[in-house]
Design a protein around this motif. Structure first.
Motif, PDB file in Angstrom:
ATOM      1  N   VAL A 116       0.786  -1.172   0.003  1.00  0.00           N
ATOM      2  CA  VAL A 116      -0.154   0.069   0.235  1.00  0.00           C
ATOM      3  C   VAL A 116       1.000   1.290   0.066  1.00  0.00           C
ATOM      4  O   VAL A 116       0.594   2.315  -0.655  1.00  0.00           O
ATOM      5  N   GLN A 117       1.763   1.200   0.840  1.00  0.00           N
ATOM      6  CA  GLN A 117       2.802   2.561   0.820  1.00  0.00           C
ATOM      7  C   GLN A 117       3.605   2.517  -0.568  1.00  0.00           C
ATOM      8  O   GLN A 117       3.675   3.555  -0.914  1.00  0.00           O
ATOM      9  N   ALA A 118       3.784   1.290  -1.278  1.00  0.00           N
ATOM     10  CA  ALA A 118       4.545   1.609  -2.548  1.00  0.00           C
ATOM     11  C   ALA A 118       3.608   2.157  -3.553  1.00  0.00           C
ATOM     12  O   ALA A 118       3.828   3.010  -4.478  1.00  0.00           O
ATOM     13  N   ILE A 119       2.496   1.678  -3.527  1.00  0.00           N
ATOM     14  CA  ILE A 119       1.290   2.288  -4.387  1.00  0.00           C
ATOM     15  C   ILE A 119       1.178   3.805  -4.145  1.00  0.00           C
ATOM     16  O   ILE A 119       1.020   4.592  -5.216  1.00  0.00           O
ATOM     17  N   ALA A 120       1.030   3.961  -2.874  1.00  0.00           N
ATOM     18  CA  ALA A 120       0.899   5.484  -2.238  1.00  0.00           C
ATOM     19  C   ALA A 120       1.965   6.405  -3.282  1.00  0.00           C
ATOM     20  O   ALA A 120       1.813   7.492  -3.485  1.00  0.00           O
ATOM     21  N   ALA A 121       3.235   5.902  -2.985  1.00  0.00           N
ATOM     22  CA  ALA A 121       4.262   6.572  -3.565  1.00  0.00           C
ATOM     23  C   ALA A 121       4.343   6.861  -5.008  1.00  0.00           C
ATOM     24  O   ALA A 121       4.558   7.719  -5.562  1.00  0.00           O
TER      25      ALA A 121
END
Length: 311
Positions: A159-164
């Motif tokens: 999720v953090q990677a997609i948010a980035a």
């Protein structure tokens, strides 16, 4: 990160287009006619947040998908979900995250059954957009956000990677740890709005001007809230404030997109938005009297029956 956007319609085309405009690795899964149109005219966005014409956007057809993608962004209509799943299934690998932006919750059940719960995120979007006759994406207001997260709650590396990837892409992106609650909040609001405006064939302001209009909206909202609470997702004070502002504003021209579909004699998501809500409980019968929500659903099913026989 390889991102596959299923379709290049109003919603997928807008968010996928903004991601591509920001230099992300985006491919649109489209049919041959749409692929040809995008090759000739580009992906065109008309928006208060800035127009864009993207040339040479990457497209792929269902039978030429070249292996798994990291993220599948899904924004089809509910009645196209089965066809969409069949088209993008070859793009789903062991580590693929599927991010659906459909309304309601039924699609989550379908996707998790097909691909496994570990591959499916929760998500919702807020945008008003359409395709004009030239197949350009027309953004109708200044709202454009995606909210997403793990269905089990909490945060994760993916999720953090997609948010980035979404940060700085020209729209509002929110990674949250309570996405199911936010999906239910939107569902309650949308079901109330769709039920009220479709049942009355009128905008919110027109309904409120009628003798019992406010009571009808209040009744529908109460029933939808009861379903959410019955399923462990009672709406909070923040929702109540937003709902009261939007649903009870005198003179408001707001209607649900479902009403616009009815007026255009188009397919509707009655089963996904209203029927599934009723099926999940909290539908009071009051000694055999039909609830307002069930009356609204019956109204829309009668519309579908009439459409099916070409009337």
């Amino acid at each position: 990160m390889r991102i596959l956007v299923v379709g290049a319609g109003a919603v997928g085309g807008y968010f996928g287009g903004r991601l591509a405009q920001a230099g992300r690795d985006v491919t649109f899964l489209v049919r041959p006619a749409r692929a040809a149109q995008l090759k000739d005219a580009g992906l065109v966005i008309r928006s208060p947040r800035g127009d864009a014409t993207l040339r040479d956007v990457k497209t792929v057809l269902a039978d030429t998908i070249d292996g798994p993608y990291d993220v599948v962004l899904l924004s089809c209509k509910a009645y196209h979900l089965d066809d969409a799943i069949a088209s993008f299934a070859p793009a789903v690998g062991p580590d693929t995250a599927i991010l659906p932006l459909l309304n309601g919750m039924r699609h989550i059940d379908v996707l998790t059954q097909k691909f496994g719960a570990q591959r499916v995120l929760g998500g919702l979007c807020v945008i008003a957009a359409t395709l004009n006759p030239a197949r350009e994406i027309v953004h109708l207001n200044d709202l454009h956000s995606i909210t997403f997260g793990e269905l089990q709650g909490g945060t994760s590396e993916r999720v953090q990677a997609i948010a980035a990837q979404m940060q700085g892409a020209g729209f509002d992106a929110n990674a949250v740890d309570n996405v199911p609650q936010q999906m239910w909040d939107k569902w309650v609001f949308l079901a109330t709005l769709a039920s009220a405006t479709c049942l009355n064939r009128a905008a919110i302001g027109d309904i409120l001007a009628a003798p019992d209009g406010r009571r009808v909206i209040e009744g529908l909202l109460a029933e939808c809230r009861a379903v959410a609470a019955h399923n462990g997702h009672p709406v909070g004070e923040a929702f109540e404030g937003r709902a009261n502002t939007v649903l009870f504003t005198q003179g408001s021209p707001m209607t649900a997109s479902m009403l616009r579909d009815v007026e255009n004699h188009a397919p509707i998501e009655a089963d996904h938005i209203l029927g599934d809500l009723i099926a999940r409980g909290g539908d009071p019968q009051n000694g055999g009297t039909l609830s307002l929500l069930r009356i609204a659903y019956n109204h829309l099913k009668a519309y579908e029956a009439r459409q099916a026989r070409g009337a």
